[in-house]
Design a protein around this motif. Structure first.
Motif, PDB file in Angstrom:
ATOM      1  N   GLN A 241       0.657  -1.179  -0.041  1.00 29.58           N
ATOM      2  CA  GLN A 241      -0.086   0.193   0.049  1.00 29.58           C
ATOM      3  C   GLN A 241       1.170   1.181   0.057  1.00 29.58           C
ATOM      4  N   ALA A 242       2.274   1.121   0.404  1.00 27.85           N
ATOM      5  CA  ALA A 242       3.133   2.143   0.628  1.00 27.85           C
ATOM      6  C   ALA A 242       3.973   2.439  -0.700  1.00 27.85           C
ATOM      7  N   CYS A 243       3.472   1.546  -1.858  1.00 28.16           N
ATOM      8  CA  CYS A 243       4.335   1.609  -3.148  1.00 28.16           C
ATOM      9  C   CYS A 243       3.392   2.268  -4.003  1.00 28.16           C
ATOM     10  N   GLY A 244       4.064   2.678  -5.032  1.00 28.78           N
ATOM     11  CA  GLY A 244       3.324   3.320  -6.196  1.00 28.78           C
ATOM     12  C   GLY A 244       2.386   2.287  -6.709  1.00 28.78           C
ATOM     13  N   GLY A 245       1.247   2.320  -7.359  1.00 31.00           N
ATOM     14  CA  GLY A 245       0.563   1.345  -7.729  1.00 31.00           C
ATOM     15  C   GLY A 245       0.309  -0.141  -6.968  1.00 31.00           C
ATOM     16  N   GLN A 246       0.795   0.148  -5.837  1.00 27.03           N
ATOM     17  CA  GLN A 246       0.600  -1.146  -4.968  1.00 27.03           C
ATOM     18  C   GLN A 246       1.413  -2.032  -5.551  1.00 27.03           C
ATOM     19  N   SER A 247       2.769  -1.872  -6.152  1.00 24.93           N
ATOM     20  CA  SER A 247       3.650  -2.646  -6.693  1.00 24.93           C
ATOM     21  C   SER A 247       5.100  -2.543  -6.321  1.00 24.93           C
ATOM     22  N   LEU A 248       5.932  -3.826  -6.283  1.00 25.81           N
ATOM     23  CA  LEU A 248       7.165  -3.597  -5.697  1.00 25.81           C
ATOM     24  C   LEU A 248       8.014  -3.185  -7.256  1.00 25.81           C
ATOM     25  N   GLY A 249       7.218  -3.180  -8.197  1.00 19.69           N
ATOM     26  CA  GLY A 249       7.810  -2.916  -9.481  1.00 19.69           C
ATOM     27  C   GLY A 249       7.827  -1.264  -9.701  1.00 19.69           C
ATOM     28  N   ALA A 250       7.334  -0.488  -9.027  1.00 22.22           N
ATOM     29  CA  ALA A 250       7.416   1.083  -9.039  1.00 22.22           C
ATOM     30  C   ALA A 250       8.265   1.542  -8.537  1.00 22.22           C
ATOM     31  N   TYR A 251       8.844   2.844  -9.079  1.00 21.05           N
ATOM     32  CA  TYR A 251       9.809   3.537  -8.438  1.00 21.05           C
ATOM     33  C   TYR A 251       9.312   4.145  -7.085  1.00 21.05           C
ATOM     34  N   THR A 252      10.287   4.438  -6.102  1.00 19.17           N
ATOM     35  CA  THR A 252       9.799   5.180  -5.060  1.00 19.17           C
ATOM     36  C   THR A 252      10.456   6.444  -4.699  1.00 19.17           C
ATOM     37  N   ILE A 253      10.207   7.261  -3.969  1.00 18.09           N
ATOM     38  CA  ILE A 253      10.980   8.449  -3.954  1.00 18.09           C
ATOM     39  C   ILE A 253      12.646   8.177  -3.410  1.00 18.09           C
ATOM     40  N   SER A 254      13.310   9.097  -3.925  1.00 18.51           N
ATOM     41  CA  SER A 254      14.730   8.866  -3.875  1.00 18.51           C
ATOM     42  C   SER A 254      15.333   8.324  -2.656  1.00 18.51           C
ATOM     43  N   SER A 255      14.868   9.084  -1.425  1.00 18.31           N
ATOM     44  CA  SER A 255      15.084   8.770  -0.175  1.00 18.31           C
ATOM     45  C   SER A 255      14.605   7.308   0.187  1.00 18.31           C
ATOM     46  N   GLY A 256      13.567   6.867  -0.119  1.00 18.57           N
ATOM     47  CA  GLY A 256      13.249   5.722   0.108  1.00 18.57           C
ATOM     48  C   GLY A 256      11.728   5.748   0.593  1.00 18.57           C
ATOM     49  N   ILE A 257      10.868   4.677   0.558  1.00 14.04           N
ATOM     50  CA  ILE A 257       9.422   4.537   0.966  1.00 14.04           C
ATOM     51  C   ILE A 257       9.238   5.343   2.321  1.00 14.04           C
ATOM     52  N   GLN A 258       8.557   6.108   2.360  1.00 15.60           N
ATOM     53  CA  GLN A 258       8.148   7.047   3.779  1.00 15.60           C
ATOM     54  C   GLN A 258       8.120   6.063   4.756  1.00 15.60           C
ATOM     55  N   LEU A 259       6.996   5.181   4.545  1.00 11.84           N
ATOM     56  CA  LEU A 259       6.716   4.477   5.752  1.00 11.84           C
ATOM     57  C   LEU A 259       7.911   3.628   6.345  1.00 11.84           C
ATOM     58  N   ILE A 260       8.703   3.366   5.263  1.00 15.08           N
ATOM     59  CA  ILE A 260       9.626   2.529   5.673  1.00 15.08           C
ATOM     60  C   ILE A 260      10.805   3.311   6.562  1.00 15.08           C
ATOM     61  N   ARG A 261      10.868   4.232   6.166  1.00 15.16           N
ATOM     62  CA  ARG A 261      11.730   5.461   6.836  1.00 15.16           C
ATOM     63  C   ARG A 261      11.228   5.661   8.148  1.00 15.16           C
ATOM     64  N   GLU A 262       9.936   5.595   8.178  1.00 14.26           N
ATOM     65  CA  GLU A 262       9.232   6.025   9.717  1.00 14.26           C
ATOM     66  C   GLU A 262       9.773   4.860  10.540  1.00 14.26           C
ATOM     67  N   ASP A 263       9.602   3.522   9.933  1.00 11.61           N
ATOM     68  CA  ASP A 263       9.860   2.166  10.509  1.00 11.61           C
ATOM     69  C   ASP A 263      11.185   2.328  11.053  1.00 11.61           C
ATOM     70  N   VAL A 264      12.407   2.651  10.457  1.00  9.92           N
ATOM     71  CA  VAL A 264      13.720   2.730  10.436  1.00  9.92           C
ATOM     72  C   VAL A 264      13.917   3.474  11.769  1.00  9.92           C
ATOM     73  N   ALA A 265      12.993   4.715  11.587  1.00  9.79           N
ATOM     74  CA  ALA A 265      13.313   5.940  12.797  1.00  9.79           C
ATOM     75  C   ALA A 265      12.807   5.168  14.290  1.00  9.79           C
ATOM     76  N   GLN A 266      11.898   4.445  13.870  1.00 11.37           N
ATOM     77  CA  GLN A 266      11.251   3.519  15.496  1.00 11.37           C
ATOM     78  C   GLN A 266      12.264   2.733  15.760  1.00 11.37           C
ATOM     79  N   TYR A 267      12.839   1.814  14.892  1.00  6.57           N
ATOM     80  CA  TYR A 267      13.932   0.709  15.346  1.00  6.57           C
ATOM     81  C   TYR A 267      15.014   1.577  15.921  1.00  6.57           C
TER      82      TYR A 267
END
Length: 496
Positions: free
Chosen positions: A113-139
């Motif tokens: 759901q955090a990926c463009g077109g809900q697909s792992l085959g889509a580009y993300t923003i250059s710094s990485g998926i925002q949701l995942i960066r938030e999860d990294v921050a929590q880690y």
């Protein structure tokens, strides 16, 4: 150079077009790049594997590649939870399968759901998926005992290596004596020397103390810095903790001293912390530079610039091929941080499967979820086996005359010191080889064991080492260590 130019001119007169790109016309910085982990000895190992496949008789039946920290190539099994979630992310039709636990399905849906077109085959923003960066921050916040991390200071990357090179690109500037100098530990991971050669920066060596289990000494840092100021402008201090190739784990006191040194001398700190899950020795503990820096308070916490790196390639995960990692920057100038984002945008985005895998690493199953029990068991099994292999490696090597190995406190390698007879050193010089390269090549030809000579990582003049991963299955590792020990004894006798 003149001779080649004349040859090209003659070729032109004969109607033959000369090459535009030659060794003389290519980027000289690239020519200076060396990367021992995949250097000449590994090329010879590949040739030997090919010869074995062709039925050529050798004194061994297989080549054992102990040259690189590639866990799954060495037989380590992937963590089930990681691969299940990835399978659903790559092929979402599997969501209807009863073979996958519900928490796996929920995690895959959340990532998609955090990926463009809900697909792992889509580009993300250059710094990485925002949701995942938030999860990294929590880690990071959990890891560091509640010290907050800002997702906006976190950039996902193609493994840790790509982020390390990106930060170095920001730091390297100047010409002549104003060129940027970068302090790196010796022995070092050859990514650093290779990147500095490519960027035409000045490599400033500081030596780890082998007599004190490869400890980092502030007096040695100061010596290296003072000497370097005559030829460059030192601006960066790189630290690898736990160490590669040396396996040491720094104490909190040492980290505090390094931070004070960097602050007083005006150095940007780069902390390579990709082995933070790999700590085995009793009494050793991983302390992140971010945590120590913050707890030291002002002015360090508010002013000292830091970039810390992590990866999914090491730890208990061993997911090298997915190329997932991140860098967190602390106290970086806001305008420079924008330039960093711009630089990363040139490469569009890190591999999206690697980003997804990173999310699982930083946010594993919770105790209440169905996958938790199996995940914990697999994780603990990997780390317990690595600890046993670290101890075995140290023990076997130190029982061998002429080999000395410091405790493998962490990471995935041993870096033993070997005594080489003067005649072997002389023979190596006749062949135009570093003595430890000669030793490692002879070892490979006779036993099929591929290790990397210490000269590829840097070492004190007159000492000889090799780096060997501790990743092979424990019985194969035991056999490898015994073979290596016997070979060294035979080699010593032959050249004495």
């Amino acid at each position: 150079m003149t001779s080649r130019a004349n040859d090209q001119s003659q070729a032109s007169r004969n109607g033959l077009k000369g090459k535009v790109l030659t060794l003389d016309t290519m980027n000289p910085c690239v020519r200076r790049v060396e990367y021992a982990v995949r250097g000449p000895i590994v090329h010879r190992a590949l040739e030997l594997e090919q010869e074995l496949r062709q039925g050529v008789k050798k004194p061994f039946t297989e080549v054992i590649r102990a040259n690189i920290g590639d866990a799954q190539a060495m037989g380590q099994r992937p963590i089930t939870f990681f691969r299940q979630v990835l399978a659903l992310c790559v092929y979402p039709k599997l969501m209807s399968s009863p073979d996958f636990p519900e928490d796996v399905k929920r995690r895959a849906e959340r990532i998609l759901q955090a990926c463009g077109g809900q697909s792992l085959g889509a580009y993300t923003i250059s710094s990485g998926i925002q949701l995942i960066r938030e999860d990294v921050a929590q880690y990071i916040e959990r890891r560091d005992g509640g010290i907050p991390a800002d997702p906006n200071n976190i950039f996902l990357s193609t493994g840790a290596s790509d982020a390390i090179v990106t930060v170095l690109k920001l730091l390297v500037a100047g010409e002549g004596r104003a060129r940027t100098g970068v302090l790196i530990p010796i022995p070092q991971y050859p990514l650093y020397s290779a990147a500095l050669a490519e960027l035409d920066a000045v490599q400033v060596d500081y030596y780890l103390d082998e007599e004190r289990a490869w400890s980092l000494d502030i007096a040695e840092l100061r010596r290296a810095l003072c000497q370097a100021r005559d030829r460059c402008c030192p601006r960066v201090l790189c630290v690898i903790n736990p160490g590669n190739p040396t396996g040491q784990v720094q104490t909190r006191e040492c980290i505090e001293a390094v931070i004070r040194f960097a602050f007083e001398e005006g150095l940007f700190l780069m902390a390579d912390e990709v082995y933070q899950d790999n700590v085995y020795a009793e009494g050793s503990q991983f302390h992140s530079f971010k945590k120590v820096l913050t707890e030291m308070g002002p002015p360090y916490a508010t002013q000292q610039e830091l970039a810390s790196f992590h990866s999914v390639s090491k730890g208990y995960m061993g997911e090298c091929g997915f190329r997932g990692g991140y860098v967190e920057v602390v106290n970086m100038d806001a305008e420079v941080q924008k330039q960093m984002a711009k630089l990363m945008s040139v490469r569009l985005c890190p591999p999206v499967p690697g980003q997804a895998l990173l999310d699982m690493v930083v946010s594993p199953p919770a105790p209440s979820e169905p996958s938790f029990k199996q995940f914990q068991a697999e994780r603990q099994e990997v780390l317990a086996e690595l600890a046993a292999k670290a101890k075995l490696t140290e023990q076997v090597f130190n029982e061998a005359p002429g080999i000395r190995c410091n405790p493998v406190q962490g990471a995935m390698y041993s870096f033993p010191r070997v005594q080489l007879p003067p005649r072997a050193v002389q023979r190596a010089q006749e062949l135009g080889l570093a003595p430890d390269m000669f030793f490692c090549l002879c070892l490979l030809e006779e036993t099929g064991i591929c290790v990397v000579p210490g000269s590829g990582f840097g070492q004190q003049e007159g000492t000889y080492h090799f780096r060997m991963t501790i990743l092979p299955p424990i019985e194969k590792l035991r056999l490898l260590l015994e073979k290596l020990r016997h070979f060294h004894a035979k080699f010593t006798k032959e050249y004495s």
